[in-house]
Design a protein around this motif. Structure first.
Motif, short mmCIF file in Angstrom:
data_model
loop_
_atom_site.label_atom_id
_atom_site.label_comp_id
_atom_site.label_asym_id
_atom_site.label_seq_id
_atom_site.Cartn_x
_atom_site.Cartn_y
_atom_site.Cartn_z
N ILE A 32 -6.41 -2.57 -6.10
CA ILE A 32 -6.43 -2.04 -7.47
C ILE A 32 -6.80 -0.55 -7.47
CG2 ILE A 32 -7.65 -2.12 -9.68
CD1 ILE A 32 -7.91 -5.16 -9.27
N MET A 33 -7.83 -0.20 -6.72
CA MET A 33 -8.36 1.16 -6.77
C MET A 33 -7.64 2.13 -5.84
SD MET A 33 -10.53 0.52 -9.09
CE MET A 33 -11.43 2.05 -9.21
N CYS A 34 -7.13 1.62 -4.74
CA CYS A 34 -6.42 2.49 -3.77
C CYS A 34 -4.92 2.41 -4.03
CB CYS A 34 -6.74 2.07 -2.34
SG CYS A 34 -8.48 2.13 -1.92
N ASN A 35 -4.54 2.93 -5.16
CA ASN A 35 -3.15 2.86 -5.62
C ASN A 35 -2.59 4.28 -5.69
OD1 ASN A 35 -0.75 2.62 -6.99
ND2 ASN A 35 -1.55 1.30 -8.62
N PRO A 36 -1.58 4.60 -4.88
CA PRO A 36 -1.03 5.96 -4.90
C PRO A 36 -0.41 6.36 -6.23
CG PRO A 36 0.38 4.48 -3.61
CD PRO A 36 -0.89 3.74 -3.90
N GLY A 37 -0.19 5.38 -7.11
CA GLY A 37 0.39 5.67 -8.42
C GLY A 37 -0.64 6.10 -9.46
N LEU A 38 -1.92 5.97 -9.15
CA LEU A 38 -2.96 6.33 -10.11
C LEU A 38 -3.02 7.85 -10.29
CD1 LEU A 38 -5.83 3.93 -8.99
CD2 LEU A 38 -4.54 3.81 -11.14
N GLY B 110 0.10 -0.93 -14.37
CA GLY B 110 0.94 -0.02 -15.15
C GLY B 110 1.22 1.26 -14.39
N ALA B 111 0.21 1.76 -13.67
CA ALA B 111 0.38 2.97 -12.86
C ALA B 111 1.43 2.76 -11.78
CB ALA B 111 -0.96 3.37 -12.24
N SER B 112 1.45 1.57 -11.18
CA SER B 112 2.43 1.26 -10.14
C SER B 112 3.85 1.28 -10.69
CB SER B 112 2.14 -0.12 -9.53
OG SER B 112 0.91 -0.12 -8.83
N LYS B 113 4.02 0.73 -11.89
CA LYS B 113 5.34 0.71 -12.52
C LYS B 113 5.78 2.13 -12.89
CE LYS B 113 5.09 -4.03 -14.33
NZ LYS B 113 3.83 -4.43 -13.67
N GLU B 114 4.86 2.92 -13.40
CA GLU B 114 5.17 4.32 -13.72
C GLU B 114 5.54 5.09 -12.45
OE1 GLU B 114 1.95 4.46 -17.43
OE2 GLU B 114 1.72 5.78 -15.68
N PHE C 108 -10.86 9.08 0.59
CA PHE C 108 -10.35 8.03 -0.31
C PHE C 108 -8.92 8.31 -0.74
CE2 PHE C 108 -9.77 6.15 -4.53
CZ PHE C 108 -10.16 4.84 -4.29
N GLU C 109 -8.58 9.58 -0.91
CA GLU C 109 -7.27 9.95 -1.43
C GLU C 109 -6.13 9.56 -0.51
OE1 GLU C 109 -7.34 14.15 -1.92
OE2 GLU C 109 -7.52 14.56 0.24
N ASN C 110 -6.42 9.30 0.77
CA ASN C 110 -5.38 8.95 1.73
C ASN C 110 -5.11 7.46 1.81
OD1 ASN C 110 -5.20 11.67 2.40
ND2 ASN C 110 -6.65 11.49 4.10
N LEU C 111 -5.84 6.66 1.05
CA LEU C 111 -5.75 5.21 1.18
C LEU C 111 -4.68 4.61 0.28
CD1 LEU C 111 -9.56 4.32 1.28
CD2 LEU C 111 -8.00 4.66 3.21
N ASP C 112 -3.99 3.62 0.83
CA ASP C 112 -2.99 2.86 0.08
C ASP C 112 -3.36 1.38 0.20
OD1 ASP C 112 -0.66 1.26 -0.52
OD2 ASP C 112 0.57 3.06 -0.36
N GLY C 113 -3.72 0.77 -0.92
CA GLY C 113 -4.20 -0.61 -0.90
C GLY C 113 -3.23 -1.60 -0.29
N ASP C 114 -1.95 -1.46 -0.59
CA ASP C 114 -0.95 -2.39 -0.05
C ASP C 114 -0.84 -2.26 1.46
OD1 ASP C 114 -0.38 -3.40 -2.55
OD2 ASP C 114 1.31 -2.05 -2.91
N GLN C 115 -0.90 -1.04 1.96
CA GLN C 115 -0.84 -0.82 3.40
C GLN C 115 -2.08 -1.37 4.09
OE1 GLN C 115 -0.10 3.33 4.22
NE2 GLN C 115 1.89 3.34 3.22
N ILE C 116 -3.24 -1.21 3.45
CA ILE C 116 -4.48 -1.75 4.00
C ILE C 116 -4.40 -3.27 4.10
CG2 ILE C 116 -6.93 -2.12 3.55
CD1 ILE C 116 -7.05 0.71 2.39
N LYS D 155 -12.62 -10.02 1.48
CA LYS D 155 -13.21 -10.31 0.18
C LYS D 155 -13.10 -9.11 -0.76
CE LYS D 155 -16.61 -13.59 2.04
NZ LYS D 155 -18.07 -13.86 2.25
N LYS D 156 -12.92 -7.92 -0.18
CA LYS D 156 -12.86 -6.69 -0.98
C LYS D 156 -11.42 -6.25 -1.26
CE LYS D 156 -16.84 -5.45 1.84
NZ LYS D 156 -17.25 -4.65 3.02
N ILE D 157 -10.46 -7.00 -0.72
CA ILE D 157 -9.06 -6.58 -0.81
C ILE D 157 -8.58 -6.42 -2.24
CG2 ILE D 157 -6.70 -7.43 -0.48
CD1 ILE D 157 -7.67 -5.95 1.90
N ASN D 158 -9.02 -7.32 -3.13
CA ASN D 158 -8.58 -7.24 -4.52
C ASN D 158 -9.00 -5.91 -5.14
OD1 ASN D 158 -7.37 -8.21 -6.92
ND2 ASN D 158 -9.38 -8.81 -7.71
N VAL D 159 -10.25 -5.53 -4.91
CA VAL D 159 -10.74 -4.24 -5.43
C VAL D 159 -9.97 -3.09 -4.79
CG1 VAL D 159 -12.73 -2.72 -5.64
CG2 VAL D 159 -13.04 -5.18 -5.79
#
Length: 260
Positions: free
Chosen positions: A133-139, A184-188, A78-86, A126-130
């Motif tokens: 949000i969850m696969c964010n490298p800024g978290l 907020g994590a993305s902006k940080e 999971f740690e290697n995933l980037d939601g935007d890239q997916i 259908k799962k892209i929104n989740v």
């Protein structure tokens, strides 16, 4: 059978290798015919078969690529995933599949394979929104703690976490709050990367000197002064952001270093 794409692709590749071998044999035959002054013999069926197998290779390879990529996303670390890239890759798979499907009649098996891929991609979308949000490298830990508090139990990822496990948590009713935290994590994260970049830009710089009357004095520093002014402005702008709080001490020290 959508589960047999690896086998189908292997068979097509073997056929294409056989055709390439035949092409080599034909070339050798033609050279010998030329030596004897004979007319070259043509073998149009080989070229026809080569052309006919290409679409099968493309479709089977494309289908297998989607299946492997989706499985890697769902079951890999999971740690290697980037939601935007997916999301970007999923959109590209969708466009390529739609384009490929237009080449075939709706009654063909080739079209049916494309249709099955589109259905699979549609379900994943259908799962892209989740996912975004969850696969964010800024978290960071603080963000996962906030989301865990909202969810009611610890959902912070560990070495055994996969996207499939995260999607199974039924997060839909918490997504609004999670989205705010992730945004907020993305902006940080953006501010953190900008600060890192500024500091990295100074590392390779050297102050050149010239010798005059047995003294070393600084040579022209126009480029350095320009970058310094630019970084001071950027740093002061970043300090005014409401998302700089996690790096407040760091940005303050950096500004002091630049100004003084």
């Amino acid at each position: 059978d959508m589960s047999s794409m690896q086998l189908y692709l292997k068979e097509v590749v073997n056929i294409q290798k056989g055709l390439q071998t035949l092409q080599g044999t034909v070339s050798q035959i033609n050279k010998e015919e030329e030596l004897f002054g004979w007319d070259k013999t043509s073998y149009p069926d080989i070229e026809t078969l080569t052309t006919d197998t290409a679409p099968f290779h493309h479709l089977f390879e494309h289908t297998l690529s989607w299946q492997k990529t989706e499985s890697k996303w769902l079951n890999g670390p999971f740690e290697n995933l980037d939601g935007d890239q997916i999301q970007e890759r999923v959109d590209q798979f969708w466009r390529d599949t739609f384009k490929t499907a237009k080449q075939y009649s709706a009654s063909t098996n080739m079209y049916k394979i494309c249709d099955n891929i589109k259905k699979s991609i549609s379900e994943f979308k259908k799962k892209i929104n989740v996912i975004t949000i969850m696969c964010n490298p800024g978290l960071r830990t603080r963000h996962w703690e906030a989301m865990s508090a909202s969810y009611g139990s610890n959902i912070a990822p560990n070495s055994s976490t996969t996207l499939a496990k995260v999607l199974a948590l039924d997060l839909e009713q918490h997504l609004e709050g999670f989205e705010s935290i992730s945004s907020g994590a993305s902006k940080e994260y953006s501010l953190e990367k900008a600060l890192d970049k500024m500091q990295e830009e100074w590392e390779p710089l050297e102050f050149n000197t010239s010798e005059r009357e047995e003294m070393h004095i600084l040579a022209s520093c126009d480029e350095i002064e320009s970058m310094l002014d630019d970084h001071i402005v950027k740093t002061q702008t970043m300090r005014g952001s409401p998302f700089i709080k996690p790096f407040a001490d760091r940005i303050k020290d950096w500004e002091k270093l630049l100004v003084e």
